[in-house]
Design an enzyme around this catalytic site. Structure first.
Site, PDB file in Angstrom:
ATOM      1  N   ASN A   8     -57.044  -6.631 -59.107  1.00 26.42           N
ATOM      2  CA  ASN A   8     -56.155  -5.864 -59.989  1.00 26.42           C
ATOM      3  C   ASN A   8     -56.943  -5.523 -61.254  1.00 26.42           C
ATOM      4  O   ASN A   8     -57.191  -6.396 -62.080  1.00 26.42           O
ATOM      5  CB  ASN A   8     -54.926  -6.727 -60.327  1.00 26.42           C
ATOM      6  CG  ASN A   8     -54.047  -6.114 -61.392  1.00 26.42           C
ATOM      7  OD1 ASN A   8     -54.162  -4.925 -61.699  1.00 26.42           O
ATOM      8  ND2 ASN A   8     -53.177  -6.915 -61.969  1.00 26.42           N
ATOM      9  N   TRP A   9     -57.319  -4.263 -61.371  1.00 26.32           N
ATOM     10  CA  TRP A   9     -58.145  -3.869 -62.522  1.00 26.32           C
ATOM     11  C   TRP A   9     -57.357  -3.736 -63.812  1.00 26.32           C
ATOM     12  O   TRP A   9     -57.941  -3.593 -64.885  1.00 26.32           O
ATOM     13  CB  TRP A   9     -58.832  -2.536 -62.227  1.00 26.32           C
ATOM     14  CG  TRP A   9     -59.987  -2.640 -61.277  1.00 26.32           C
ATOM     15  CD1 TRP A   9     -60.444  -3.775 -60.671  1.00 26.32           C
ATOM     16  CD2 TRP A   9     -60.844  -1.580 -60.831  1.00 26.32           C
ATOM     17  NE1 TRP A   9     -61.529  -3.488 -59.881  1.00 26.32           N
ATOM     18  CE2 TRP A   9     -61.797  -2.147 -59.955  1.00 26.32           C
ATOM     19  CE3 TRP A   9     -60.897  -0.207 -61.083  1.00 26.32           C
ATOM     20  CZ2 TRP A   9     -62.787  -1.385 -59.334  1.00 26.32           C
ATOM     21  CZ3 TRP A   9     -61.874   0.560 -60.468  1.00 26.32           C
ATOM     22  CH2 TRP A   9     -62.807  -0.038 -59.602  1.00 26.32           C
ATOM     23  N   LYS A  10     -56.044  -3.698 -63.719  1.00 26.81           N
ATOM     24  CA  LYS A  10     -55.203  -3.485 -64.912  1.00 26.81           C
ATOM     25  C   LYS A  10     -55.661  -2.211 -65.637  1.00 26.81           C
ATOM     26  O   LYS A  10     -56.051  -1.252 -64.980  1.00 26.81           O
ATOM     27  CB  LYS A  10     -55.240  -4.715 -65.820  1.00 26.81           C
ATOM     28  CG  LYS A  10     -54.991  -6.000 -65.043  1.00 26.81           C
ATOM     29  CD  LYS A  10     -54.798  -7.202 -65.903  1.00 26.81           C
ATOM     30  CE  LYS A  10     -54.678  -8.419 -65.001  1.00 26.81           C
ATOM     31  NZ  LYS A  10     -54.308  -9.618 -65.710  1.00 26.81           N
ATOM     32  N   HIS A  94     -45.691  -7.540 -61.283  1.00 28.80           N
ATOM     33  CA  HIS A  94     -46.729  -8.358 -61.924  1.00 28.80           C
ATOM     34  C   HIS A  94     -46.147  -8.953 -63.207  1.00 28.80           C
ATOM     35  O   HIS A  94     -45.329  -8.317 -63.876  1.00 28.80           O
ATOM     36  CB  HIS A  94     -47.952  -7.483 -62.233  1.00 28.80           C
ATOM     37  CG  HIS A  94     -49.133  -8.277 -62.684  1.00 28.80           C
ATOM     38  ND1 HIS A  94     -49.268  -8.699 -63.984  1.00 28.80           N
ATOM     39  CD2 HIS A  94     -50.199  -8.766 -62.016  1.00 28.80           C
ATOM     40  CE1 HIS A  94     -50.391  -9.398 -64.086  1.00 28.80           C
ATOM     41  NE2 HIS A  94     -50.969  -9.459 -62.913  1.00 28.80           N
ATOM     42  N   GLU A  96     -47.242  -9.139 -66.094  1.00 33.02           N
ATOM     43  CA  GLU A  96     -47.392  -8.280 -67.278  1.00 33.02           C
ATOM     44  C   GLU A  96     -46.312  -7.200 -67.295  1.00 33.02           C
ATOM     45  O   GLU A  96     -45.815  -6.811 -68.356  1.00 33.02           O
ATOM     46  CB  GLU A  96     -48.809  -7.681 -67.305  1.00 33.02           C
ATOM     47  CG  GLU A  96     -49.821  -8.745 -67.717  1.00 33.02           C
ATOM     48  CD  GLU A  96     -51.220  -8.546 -67.170  1.00 33.02           C
ATOM     49  OE1 GLU A  96     -51.569  -7.433 -66.744  1.00 33.02           O
ATOM     50  OE2 GLU A  96     -51.980  -9.543 -67.166  1.00 33.02           O
ATOM     51  N   GLU A 166     -48.391 -16.198 -58.915  1.00 29.40           N
ATOM     52  CA  GLU A 166     -49.273 -16.144 -60.080  1.00 29.40           C
ATOM     53  C   GLU A 166     -48.624 -16.881 -61.244  1.00 29.40           C
ATOM     54  O   GLU A 166     -47.785 -16.312 -61.953  1.00 29.40           O
ATOM     55  CB  GLU A 166     -49.512 -14.692 -60.485  1.00 29.40           C
ATOM     56  CG  GLU A 166     -50.153 -13.861 -59.408  1.00 29.40           C
ATOM     57  CD  GLU A 166     -50.915 -12.699 -60.021  1.00 29.40           C
ATOM     58  OE1 GLU A 166     -52.131 -12.640 -59.819  1.00 29.40           O
ATOM     59  OE2 GLU A 166     -50.307 -11.883 -60.719  1.00 29.40           O
ATOM     60  N   GLY A 172     -55.467 -14.734 -66.887  1.00 24.60           N
ATOM     61  CA  GLY A 172     -56.327 -14.293 -67.980  1.00 24.60           C
ATOM     62  C   GLY A 172     -56.623 -15.383 -68.996  1.00 24.60           C
ATOM     63  O   GLY A 172     -57.143 -15.115 -70.079  1.00 24.60           O
ATOM     64  N   SER A 211     -56.791 -16.621 -62.935  1.00 24.67           N
ATOM     65  CA  SER A 211     -58.149 -17.068 -63.262  1.00 24.67           C
ATOM     66  C   SER A 211     -58.962 -17.490 -62.032  1.00 24.67           C
ATOM     67  O   SER A 211     -59.696 -18.470 -62.075  1.00 24.67           O
ATOM     68  CB  SER A 211     -58.127 -18.184 -64.313  1.00 24.67           C
ATOM     69  OG  SER A 211     -57.565 -17.692 -65.522  1.00 24.67           O
ATOM     70  N   GLY A 232     -57.696 -10.797 -61.275  1.00 23.56           N
ATOM     71  CA  GLY A 232     -57.716  -9.859 -62.389  1.00 23.56           C
ATOM     72  C   GLY A 232     -59.125  -9.712 -62.932  1.00 23.56           C
ATOM     73  O   GLY A 232     -59.955  -8.986 -62.394  1.00 23.56           O
ATOM     74  N   GLY A 233     -59.421 -10.457 -63.998  1.00 20.71           N
ATOM     75  CA  GLY A 233     -60.692 -10.327 -64.714  1.00 20.71           C
ATOM     76  C   GLY A 233     -61.930 -10.318 -63.826  1.00 20.71           C
ATOM     77  O   GLY A 233     -62.818  -9.482 -63.991  1.00 20.71           O
TER      78      GLY A 233
HETATM   79  C1  PEP Z   1     -53.797 -10.946 -62.409  1.00 26.87           C
HETATM   80  O1  PEP Z   1     -53.747 -10.114 -63.260  1.00 26.87           O
HETATM   81  O2  PEP Z   1     -53.103 -10.795 -61.396  1.00 26.87           O
HETATM   82  C2  PEP Z   1     -54.672 -12.105 -62.601  1.00 26.87           C
HETATM   83  C3  PEP Z   1     -54.530 -13.109 -61.792  1.00 26.87           C
HETATM   84  O3  PEP Z   1     -55.556 -12.062 -63.651  1.00 26.87           O
HETATM   85  P1  PEP Z   1     -56.798 -13.073 -63.923  1.00 26.87           P
HETATM   86  O4  PEP Z   1     -57.514 -13.259 -62.608  1.00 26.87           O
HETATM   87  O5  PEP Z   1     -57.633 -12.389 -64.944  1.00 26.87           O
HETATM   88  O6  PEP Z   1     -56.199 -14.356 -64.387  1.00 26.87           O
END
Ligand code: PEP
Length: 249
Positions: A8-10, A94, A96, A166, A172, A211, A232-233
């Protein structure tokens, strides 16, 4: 069950950065990984990423959608528009979206149904906040999001549904759930999926997100009912994303 590693590039990457990412990831994915790989770029990069990955098995998806088919919804994107751009999947609910954009369980439910009806694979996200975990409410929160998101869903329509667990406190933050913590919630989610969807609930992949990095991915995905991860990241860099993809073997 085949693992799914989803990135997920956001709100990250320009077209130049995305093209460079694609070039490097394609190079890294020789030989082909055994996991499914999906990438969720920002809307305007979907078409370019579909093209960049057309000779690979990588699927591209959207990070959100509106449940209506079309109309006066400024700033929104429909399932049909995502399909038209070449997307095959969509992230729904999600944390966010839920926290920053006040998306409700009822909206998540409408979106999941609209995605399934249109032929897009929904990745429906659920997860508790730190305060909810610390007050012992993890299972209540996760299971109620699951039930509400899947309310009155036709069991016959869920073949392409994916669930992502999640924990919000792990997104993050660099704080990952331990493999044991993840496995505990995944087992609850699996049980509930069977209750809600019967036999169909047994075949739905449950991804872990929060993470995930190359050094913890393998351990997480080796646990029962951890059928992949939503990243994500670490999905922004082709090297680290490839490290996670090959951790899913
Ligand atoms: C996400 O946005 O779904 C996520 C899990 O982010 P990160 O891996 O950066 O924690």
């Amino acid at each position: 069950m085949k693992h799914l590693v989803a990135g997920n590039w956001k709100m990250n990457h320009t077209s130049r950065e995305a093209a460079e990412f694609a070039r490097r990831l394609i190079e890294k994915m020789k030989p082909r990984p055994s996991a499914d790989v999906w990438i969720f770029p920002p809307f305007m990069l979907i078409q370019a990423m579909v093209k960049a990955f057309e000779k690979s098995d990588v699927r591209i998806g959207g990070q959100n959608m509106h449940h209506e088919k079309k109309g006066a919804f400024t700033g929104e994107v429909s399932a049909d528009q995502l399909l038209d751009a070449g997307a095959k999947a969509v992230i729904i609910g999600h944390s966010e979206r839920r926290q920053i954009f006040q998306e409700t369980d009822a909206q998540v439910n409408l979106k999941v149904k609209a995605a399934l009806a249109a032929g897009l694979a929904p990745v429906m996200c659920v997860g508790e906040t730190l305060a909810e975990r610390e007050s012992g409410r993890t299972s209540d929160v996760v299971l109620s999001q699951l039930r509400a998101g899947l309310k009155s869903i036709d069991r016959k329509s869920v073949a392409t549904l994916e669930i992502a667990y999640e924990p919000v406190w792990a997104i993050g933050t660099g704080r990952t759930a331990t493999p044991a913590q993840a496995a505990e919630v995944h087992a609850l989610v699996r049980k509930e999926l069977r209750e809600i969807l019967g036999d169909a609930g047994a075949g739905i992949r449950i991804l872990y997100g929060g993470s995930v990095k190359p050094d913890n991915a393998k351990d997480l995905m080796s646990r029962p009912d951890v059928n992949g991860c939503l990243v994500g990241g670490a999905s922004l860099d082709a090297d680290s994303f490839a490290g996670i993809i090959f951790g899913a073997q």
